[in-house]
Scaffold this active site. Sequence first.
Site, PDB file in Angstrom:
ATOM      1  N   CYS A  79      34.750  40.860  38.678  1.00 17.04           N
ATOM      2  CA  CYS A  79      35.768  40.156  37.895  1.00 17.04           C
ATOM      3  C   CYS A  79      35.783  38.679  38.261  1.00 17.04           C
ATOM      4  CB  CYS A  79      37.163  40.726  38.172  1.00 17.04           C
ATOM      5  SG  CYS A  79      37.558  42.155  37.185  1.00 17.04           S
ATOM      6  N   HIS A  80      35.989  37.850  37.245  1.00 18.37           N
ATOM      7  CA  HIS A  80      36.126  36.415  37.487  1.00 18.37           C
ATOM      8  C   HIS A  80      37.520  36.120  38.033  1.00 18.37           C
ATOM      9  CE1 HIS A  80      32.918  36.600  34.452  1.00 18.37           C
ATOM     10  NE2 HIS A  80      32.488  35.485  35.008  1.00 18.37           N
ATOM     11  N   MET A 116      41.532  43.522  32.858  1.00 14.99           N
ATOM     12  CA  MET A 116      41.457  44.067  34.218  1.00 14.99           C
ATOM     13  C   MET A 116      42.678  43.673  35.029  1.00 14.99           C
ATOM     14  SD  MET A 116      38.938  45.994  34.075  1.00 14.99           S
ATOM     15  CE  MET A 116      39.133  46.545  35.754  1.00 14.99           C
ATOM     16  N   GLU A 117      43.180  42.471  34.810  1.00 18.03           N
ATOM     17  CA  GLU A 117      44.376  42.025  35.522  1.00 18.03           C
ATOM     18  C   GLU A 117      45.584  42.845  35.105  1.00 18.03           C
ATOM     19  OE1 GLU A 117      41.276  39.188  36.153  1.00 18.03           O
ATOM     20  OE2 GLU A 117      41.954  40.157  34.323  1.00 18.03           O
ATOM     21  N   ASP A 131      54.546  54.814  46.746  1.00 12.34           N
ATOM     22  CA  ASP A 131      54.706  54.580  48.182  1.00 12.34           C
ATOM     23  C   ASP A 131      56.172  54.559  48.593  1.00 12.34           C
ATOM     24  OD1 ASP A 131      53.828  53.870  50.862  1.00 12.34           O
ATOM     25  OD2 ASP A 131      54.582  51.862  50.416  1.00 12.34           O
TER      26      ASP A 131
END
Length: 167
Positions: A79-80, A116-117, A131
């Site tokens: 990824c950039h 992707m982000e 969590d």
Amino acid sequence: MSEKNMLSHVNEHGEANMVDVTDKSVTQRVAYAQGRVNMSAQTLALINSKQHAKGDVFAVARIAGIQGAKKCSDLIPLCHPLMLTKVQIDFATLKDGSGIEITAMCKLAGQTGVEMEALTAVSVAALTLFDMCKAVDPSMVIEGIKVTEKLGGKTGHWQRREEQTHD
């Protein structure tokens, strides 16, 4: 294999390759992603009433999701690194009361997309919810993480249709 069907992150020798976006136009790009965390009604009630022993679960998961989007290129090898101009994380209780839907929006003016982000933002927010709540509900399930919409770039506007699945 036609050029259109070639994987863009593999060079002609089959080696991993970061795509060169130098010649791509700078355009406004936006991506939306979504996912859910299924949980017990009791866990959901603790979160929604802000009675969870660990504090405001949504506030922590929101910050984690934003941080995840910003760190995407550190996590996904090819990824950039991007200069995000906006990351928004929203939470909604599922209508049937079975959990929480997470939506992320990522935005920038750049030469490559932000899918992707957005996916990373949803994933990290979901992992943070898990969590924070695992002690009271270890059977939670994270599922359905997907891109729901993207705008900008040469492909323009794309939106997921309900019937689009990949089994």
